[in-house]
Design a protein around this motif. Structure first.
Motif, PDB file in Angstrom:
ATOM      1  N   PRO A  13      -3.461  -3.572  -3.489  1.00  0.00           N
ATOM      2  CA  PRO A  13      -2.934  -2.197  -3.413  1.00  0.00           C
ATOM      3  C   PRO A  13      -2.708  -1.507  -4.751  1.00  0.00           C
ATOM      4  O   PRO A  13      -2.968  -0.319  -4.881  1.00  0.00           O
ATOM      5  N   HIS A  27      -0.470   4.838  -1.063  1.00  0.00           N
ATOM      6  CA  HIS A  27      -1.644   4.887  -0.192  1.00  0.00           C
ATOM      7  C   HIS A  27      -1.230   5.012   1.264  1.00  0.00           C
ATOM      8  O   HIS A  27      -0.165   4.545   1.670  1.00  0.00           O
ATOM      9  N   ASP A  28      -2.108   5.600   2.057  1.00  0.00           N
ATOM     10  CA  ASP A  28      -1.943   5.588   3.505  1.00  0.00           C
ATOM     11  C   ASP A  28      -2.325   4.179   3.952  1.00  0.00           C
ATOM     12  O   ASP A  28      -3.476   3.765   3.745  1.00  0.00           O
ATOM     13  N   TRP A  85      -6.428  -0.672  -6.013  1.00  0.00           N
ATOM     14  CA  TRP A  85      -7.381  -0.121  -5.050  1.00  0.00           C
ATOM     15  C   TRP A  85      -7.686   1.351  -5.338  1.00  0.00           C
ATOM     16  O   TRP A  85      -6.809   2.128  -5.666  1.00  0.00           O
ATOM     17  N   LYS A  86      -8.951   1.696  -5.244  1.00  0.00           N
ATOM     18  CA  LYS A  86      -9.408   3.084  -5.340  1.00  0.00           C
ATOM     19  C   LYS A  86     -10.215   3.363  -4.076  1.00  0.00           C
ATOM     20  O   LYS A  86     -11.138   2.636  -3.757  1.00  0.00           O
ATOM     21  N   ALA A  87      -9.849   4.440  -3.391  1.00  0.00           N
ATOM     22  CA  ALA A  87     -10.560   4.796  -2.135  1.00  0.00           C
ATOM     23  C   ALA A  87     -12.013   5.131  -2.410  1.00  0.00           C
ATOM     24  O   ALA A  87     -12.365   5.620  -3.460  1.00  0.00           O
ATOM     25  N   TYR A 121      -6.020   2.413   3.685  1.00  0.00           N
ATOM     26  CA  TYR A 121      -6.166   1.275   2.778  1.00  0.00           C
ATOM     27  C   TYR A 121      -6.731   0.052   3.509  1.00  0.00           C
ATOM     28  O   TYR A 121      -7.731  -0.528   3.091  1.00  0.00           O
ATOM     29  N   ALA A 147       0.846  -1.199   0.000  1.00  0.00           N
ATOM     30  CA  ALA A 147       0.000   0.000   0.000  1.00  0.00           C
ATOM     31  C   ALA A 147       0.881   1.248   0.000  1.00  0.00           C
ATOM     32  O   ALA A 147       0.653   2.190  -0.771  1.00  0.00           O
TER      33      ALA A 147
END
Length: 124
Positions: A119, A93-94, A122-124, A98, A88
């Motif tokens: 990771p 990403h944080d 991944w999309k927040a 995540y 991540a």
């Protein structure tokens, strides 16, 4: 400068006792001279690998800590979690955000879409 350094190393190698730590260090450098100086021929290459070393350091340190996870299964779980955390991070990403999002989505995520939680996708 590199040629001067190589010549100096060759001179010094002749002066130090074989088998000594200094001789081994000099021989190590001379034996990898092409790799050591490759960046001189290709300006795209960095002169060191500090960035990579800094990226893998937490994993290497964690590996030593996982020896004391309590059991083999616990160590494997810790390794999996740490791999996700560092992946991540490497993907910008944080890790807390995540993991929190993934753990909230996981129970309702369709099985054929599970790879969207990795990771790199991944999309927040």
């Amino acid at each position: 400068m590199a040629d001067l350094l190589q010549a100096w190393l060759l001179q010094q190698r002749a002066l130090v006792p074989s088998g000594s730590a200094t001789a081994r260090a000099i021989q190590y450098s001379l034996g990898r001279w092409d790799a050591l100086t490759r960046y001189l021929a290709d300006g795209r290459l960095p002169p060191d690998n500090n960035w990579v070393e800094n990226q893998i350091r937490p994993v290497a340190l964690g590996r030593a800590n996982w020896l004391f996870a309590g059991s083999l299964r616990a160590g494997k779980r810790a390794a999996a979690v740490m791999s996700l955390v560092h992946s991540a991070r490497l993907n910008g990403h944080d890790p807390y955000a995540y993991l929190r999002d993934v753990l909230e989505r996981l129970p309702t995520q369709r099985a054929n879409m599970i790879d969207h939680l990795l990771p790199h996708r991944w999309k927040a």
